[in-house]
Design a protein around this motif. Structure first.
Motif, PDB file in Angstrom:
ATOM      1  N   GLY A  40       0.842  -1.196   0.000  1.00 28.12           N
ATOM      2  CA  GLY A  40       0.000   0.000   0.000  1.00 28.12           C
ATOM      3  C   GLY A  40       0.869   1.234   0.000  1.00 28.12           C
ATOM      4  N   LYS A  41       0.203   2.388  -0.046  1.00 37.28           N
ATOM      5  CA  LYS A  41       0.915   3.660   0.015  1.00 37.28           C
ATOM      6  C   LYS A  41       0.519   4.354   1.296  1.00 37.28           C
ATOM      7  N   GLU A  42       1.399   5.206   1.821  1.00 38.79           N
ATOM      8  CA  GLU A  42       0.970   6.082   2.899  1.00 38.79           C
ATOM      9  C   GLU A  42       1.373   7.496   2.545  1.00 38.79           C
ATOM     10  N   ILE A  43       0.454   8.411   2.745  1.00 35.35           N
ATOM     11  CA  ILE A  43       0.674   9.809   2.401  1.00 35.35           C
ATOM     12  C   ILE A  43       0.514  10.622   3.680  1.00 35.35           C
ATOM     13  N   VAL A  44       1.592  11.297   4.086  1.00 39.88           N
ATOM     14  CA  VAL A  44       1.579  12.095   5.313  1.00 39.88           C
ATOM     15  C   VAL A  44       1.362  13.552   4.910  1.00 39.88           C
ATOM     16  N   VAL A  45       0.232  14.117   5.336  1.00 40.42           N
ATOM     17  CA  VAL A  45      -0.182  15.441   4.896  1.00 40.42           C
ATOM     18  C   VAL A  45      -0.217  16.382   6.094  1.00 40.42           C
ATOM     19  N   THR A  46       0.422  17.530   5.983  1.00 37.49           N
ATOM     20  CA  THR A  46       0.326  18.574   7.001  1.00 37.49           C
ATOM     21  C   THR A  46      -0.567  19.678   6.445  1.00 37.49           C
ATOM     22  N   PHE A  47      -1.562  20.091   7.225  1.00 38.44           N
ATOM     23  CA  PHE A  47      -2.522  21.074   6.705  1.00 38.44           C
ATOM     24  C   PHE A  47      -3.179  21.839   7.844  1.00 38.44           C
ATOM     25  N   ASP A  48      -3.819  22.938   7.486  1.00 44.13           N
ATOM     26  CA  ASP A  48      -4.504  23.778   8.470  1.00 44.13           C
ATOM     27  C   ASP A  48      -6.006  23.564   8.371  1.00 44.13           C
ATOM     28  N   ALA A  49      -6.680  23.506   9.523  1.00 40.44           N
ATOM     29  CA  ALA A  49      -8.135  23.388   9.554  1.00 40.44           C
ATOM     30  C   ALA A  49      -8.618  24.039  10.851  1.00 40.44           C
ATOM     31  N   ASP A  50      -9.893  24.437  10.878  1.00 32.10           N
ATOM     32  CA  ASP A  50     -10.415  25.156  12.035  1.00 32.10           C
ATOM     33  C   ASP A  50     -10.486  24.282  13.286  1.00 32.10           C
ATOM     34  N   ASP A  51     -10.945  23.059  13.121  1.00 36.83           N
ATOM     35  CA  ASP A  51     -11.062  22.159  14.269  1.00 36.83           C
ATOM     36  C   ASP A  51     -10.980  20.717  13.769  1.00 36.83           C
ATOM     37  N   GLU A  52     -11.126  19.765  14.705  1.00 35.25           N
ATOM     38  CA  GLU A  52     -10.917  18.369  14.316  1.00 35.25           C
ATOM     39  C   GLU A  52     -11.967  17.890  13.321  1.00 35.25           C
ATOM     40  N   ALA A  53     -13.212  18.348  13.468  1.00 34.59           N
ATOM     41  CA  ALA A  53     -14.267  17.922  12.540  1.00 34.59           C
ATOM     42  C   ALA A  53     -13.935  18.394  11.124  1.00 34.59           C
ATOM     43  N   ALA A  54     -13.494  19.639  11.007  1.00 39.42           N
ATOM     44  CA  ALA A  54     -13.129  20.164   9.692  1.00 39.42           C
ATOM     45  C   ALA A  54     -11.926  19.410   9.127  1.00 39.42           C
ATOM     46  N   ALA A  55     -10.987  19.036  10.017  1.00 44.39           N
ATOM     47  CA  ALA A  55      -9.805  18.295   9.566  1.00 44.39           C
ATOM     48  C   ALA A  55     -10.213  16.929   9.030  1.00 44.39           C
ATOM     49  N   ARG A  56     -11.165  16.281   9.718  1.00 42.53           N
ATOM     50  CA  ARG A  56     -11.637  14.958   9.258  1.00 42.53           C
ATOM     51  C   ARG A  56     -12.298  15.081   7.884  1.00 42.53           C
ATOM     52  N   ARG A  57     -13.122  16.124   7.727  1.00 44.19           N
ATOM     53  CA  ARG A  57     -13.762  16.323   6.422  1.00 44.19           C
ATOM     54  C   ARG A  57     -12.706  16.534   5.334  1.00 44.19           C
ATOM     55  N   ALA A  58     -11.681  17.330   5.660  1.00 44.95           N
ATOM     56  CA  ALA A  58     -10.637  17.616   4.669  1.00 44.95           C
ATOM     57  C   ALA A  58      -9.907  16.331   4.256  1.00 44.95           C
TER      58      ALA A  58
END
Lengths: 82, 82
Positions: A40-58
Protein backbone atom coordinates in the motif's frame (compact mmCIF):
# COMPACT_ATOMS: atom_id res chain seq x y z
CA UNK A 1 -4.93 24.71 13.88
CA UNK A 2 -2.32 22.62 12.19
CA UNK A 3 -2.95 18.91 11.70
CA UNK A 4 -0.89 16.01 10.41
CA UNK A 5 -2.76 13.10 8.86
CA UNK A 6 -1.41 9.82 7.56
CA UNK A 7 -3.63 8.46 4.81
CA UNK A 8 -3.12 4.76 4.16
CA UNK A 9 -4.20 3.58 0.69
CA UNK A 10 -4.40 -0.14 -0.03
CA UNK A 11 -5.74 -2.23 -2.90
CA UNK A 12 -9.09 -3.81 -1.97
CA UNK A 13 -8.74 -7.40 -0.76
CA UNK A 14 -10.28 -8.85 -3.94
CA UNK A 15 -8.00 -6.87 -6.27
CA UNK A 16 -4.71 -8.33 -7.52
CA UNK A 17 -1.56 -6.69 -6.15
CA UNK A 18 1.23 -7.30 -8.69
CA UNK A 19 3.79 -5.36 -6.64
CA UNK A 20 3.00 -7.53 -3.62
CA UNK A 21 3.31 -10.67 -5.74
CA UNK A 22 6.74 -9.53 -6.98
CA UNK A 23 7.90 -8.85 -3.40
CA UNK A 24 6.58 -12.26 -2.32
CA UNK A 25 8.72 -13.88 -5.00
CA UNK A 26 11.80 -11.92 -3.97
CA UNK A 27 11.30 -12.53 -0.24
CA UNK A 28 10.93 -16.24 -0.98
CA UNK A 29 14.59 -16.29 -1.99
CA UNK A 30 15.58 -15.04 1.50
CA UNK A 31 14.11 -18.22 3.03
CA UNK A 32 12.09 -16.43 5.70
CA UNK A 33 8.84 -18.42 5.49
CA UNK A 34 6.81 -15.62 3.92
CA UNK A 35 3.37 -16.76 2.77
CA UNK A 36 1.66 -13.56 1.62
CA UNK A 37 2.47 -9.93 0.85
CA UNK A 38 0.18 -6.94 0.27
CA UNK A 39 1.44 -3.46 -0.51
CA UNK A 40 0.00 0.00 0.00
CA UNK A 41 0.91 3.66 0.02
CA UNK A 42 0.97 6.08 2.90
CA UNK A 43 0.67 9.81 2.40
CA UNK A 44 1.58 12.09 5.31
CA UNK A 45 -0.18 15.44 4.90
CA UNK A 46 0.33 18.57 7.00
CA UNK A 47 -2.52 21.07 6.70
CA UNK A 48 -4.50 23.78 8.47
CA UNK A 49 -8.14 23.39 9.55
CA UNK A 50 -10.42 25.16 12.04
CA UNK A 51 -11.06 22.16 14.27
CA UNK A 52 -10.92 18.37 14.32
CA UNK A 53 -14.27 17.92 12.54
CA UNK A 54 -13.13 20.16 9.69
CA UNK A 55 -9.81 18.29 9.57
CA UNK A 56 -11.64 14.96 9.26
CA UNK A 57 -13.76 16.32 6.42
CA UNK A 58 -10.64 17.62 4.67
CA UNK A 59 -8.81 14.27 4.87
CA UNK A 60 -11.92 12.45 3.64
CA UNK A 61 -12.03 14.78 0.64
CA UNK A 62 -8.32 14.19 -0.05
CA UNK A 63 -8.75 10.42 0.09
CA UNK A 64 -11.91 10.32 -2.00
CA UNK A 65 -11.05 12.89 -4.64
CA UNK A 66 -7.35 12.46 -5.13
CA UNK A 67 -5.38 9.85 -3.22
CA UNK A 68 -7.39 6.63 -3.57
CA UNK A 69 -9.03 5.14 -6.65
CA UNK A 70 -12.38 3.98 -5.18
CA UNK A 71 -12.81 1.25 -7.79
CA UNK A 72 -9.76 -0.71 -6.64
CA UNK A 73 -8.50 0.91 -3.43
CA UNK A 74 -9.61 1.61 0.15
CA UNK A 75 -8.18 4.31 2.37
CA UNK A 76 -7.94 4.87 6.10
CA UNK A 77 -6.97 8.06 7.91
CA UNK A 78 -4.90 8.53 11.10
CA UNK A 79 -5.30 12.11 12.27
CA UNK A 80 -3.09 13.97 14.75
CA UNK A 81 -2.23 17.56 15.64
CA UNK A 82 1.14 18.76 14.37
CA UNK B 1 3.85 -19.29 14.84
CA UNK B 2 2.35 -17.09 12.21
CA UNK B 3 3.08 -13.36 12.29
CA UNK B 4 1.87 -10.36 10.32
CA UNK B 5 4.21 -7.39 10.05
CA UNK B 6 3.60 -4.02 8.45
CA UNK B 7 6.86 -2.56 7.20
CA UNK B 8 6.67 1.20 6.59
CA UNK B 9 9.28 2.53 4.16
CA UNK B 10 9.76 6.29 3.82
CA UNK B 11 12.30 8.51 2.09
CA UNK B 12 14.74 9.99 4.61
CA UNK B 13 13.80 13.52 5.68
CA UNK B 14 16.68 15.12 3.76
CA UNK B 15 15.84 13.30 0.50
CA UNK B 16 13.54 14.88 -2.11
CA UNK B 17 10.16 13.22 -2.53
CA UNK B 18 8.94 14.00 -6.07
CA UNK B 19 5.73 12.00 -5.62
CA UNK B 20 4.93 14.00 -2.48
CA UNK B 21 5.63 17.24 -4.31
CA UNK B 22 3.26 16.23 -7.10
CA UNK B 23 0.52 15.36 -4.59
CA UNK B 24 1.10 18.68 -2.81
CA UNK B 25 0.51 20.49 -6.09
CA UNK B 26 -2.66 18.51 -6.81
CA UNK B 27 -4.03 18.90 -3.26
CA UNK B 28 -3.41 22.64 -3.52
CA UNK B 29 -6.12 22.80 -6.18
CA UNK B 30 -8.65 21.37 -3.68
CA UNK B 31 -8.16 24.44 -1.45
CA UNK B 32 -7.64 22.47 1.76
CA UNK B 33 -4.75 24.44 3.28
CA UNK B 34 -2.17 21.69 2.72
CA UNK B 35 1.39 22.84 3.46
CA UNK B 36 3.48 19.69 3.10
CA UNK B 37 3.19 16.11 1.83
CA UNK B 38 5.52 13.13 2.25
CA UNK B 39 4.83 9.72 0.76
CA UNK B 40 5.89 6.23 1.71
CA UNK B 41 5.13 2.57 1.08
CA UNK B 42 3.72 -0.01 3.42
CA UNK B 43 4.28 -3.70 2.92
CA UNK B 44 2.12 -6.14 4.90
CA UNK B 45 3.91 -9.48 5.20
CA UNK B 46 2.49 -12.71 6.61
CA UNK B 47 5.16 -15.22 7.61
CA UNK B 48 6.09 -18.06 9.95
CA UNK B 49 8.74 -17.78 12.68
CA UNK B 50 9.56 -19.72 15.85
CA UNK B 51 8.99 -16.84 18.28
CA UNK B 52 8.77 -13.06 18.47
CA UNK B 53 12.54 -12.56 18.57
CA UNK B 54 12.97 -14.62 15.41
CA UNK B 55 10.10 -12.71 13.79
CA UNK B 56 11.80 -9.38 14.60
CA UNK B 57 15.05 -10.61 13.08
CA UNK B 58 13.20 -11.76 9.96
CA UNK B 59 11.45 -8.42 9.43
CA UNK B 60 14.75 -6.57 9.98
CA UNK B 61 16.32 -8.72 7.28
CA UNK B 62 13.41 -8.05 4.91
CA UNK B 63 13.65 -4.30 5.45
CA UNK B 64 17.43 -4.12 5.16
CA UNK B 65 18.02 -6.53 2.31
CA UNK B 66 14.99 -6.03 0.10
CA UNK B 67 12.31 -3.52 0.96
CA UNK B 68 14.18 -0.31 1.80
CA UNK B 69 17.09 1.34 0.00
CA UNK B 70 19.28 2.34 2.98
CA UNK B 71 20.87 5.22 1.06
CA UNK B 72 17.64 7.16 0.69
CA UNK B 73 14.99 5.38 2.78
CA UNK B 74 14.24 4.47 6.41
CA UNK B 75 11.95 1.68 7.51
CA UNK B 76 9.95 0.91 10.62
CA UNK B 77 8.26 -2.37 11.56
CA UNK B 78 4.92 -2.99 13.30
CA UNK B 79 4.75 -6.64 14.32
CA UNK B 80 1.65 -8.60 15.29
CA UNK B 81 0.51 -12.22 15.45
CA UNK B 82 -1.81 -13.32 12.66
Amino acid sequence: MRFTATIHVRPKAEVRDPQGEAILGALGSLGLGVTSVRTGKEIVVTFDADDEAAARRATDTMGRELLANPVIEDFRVELGTA
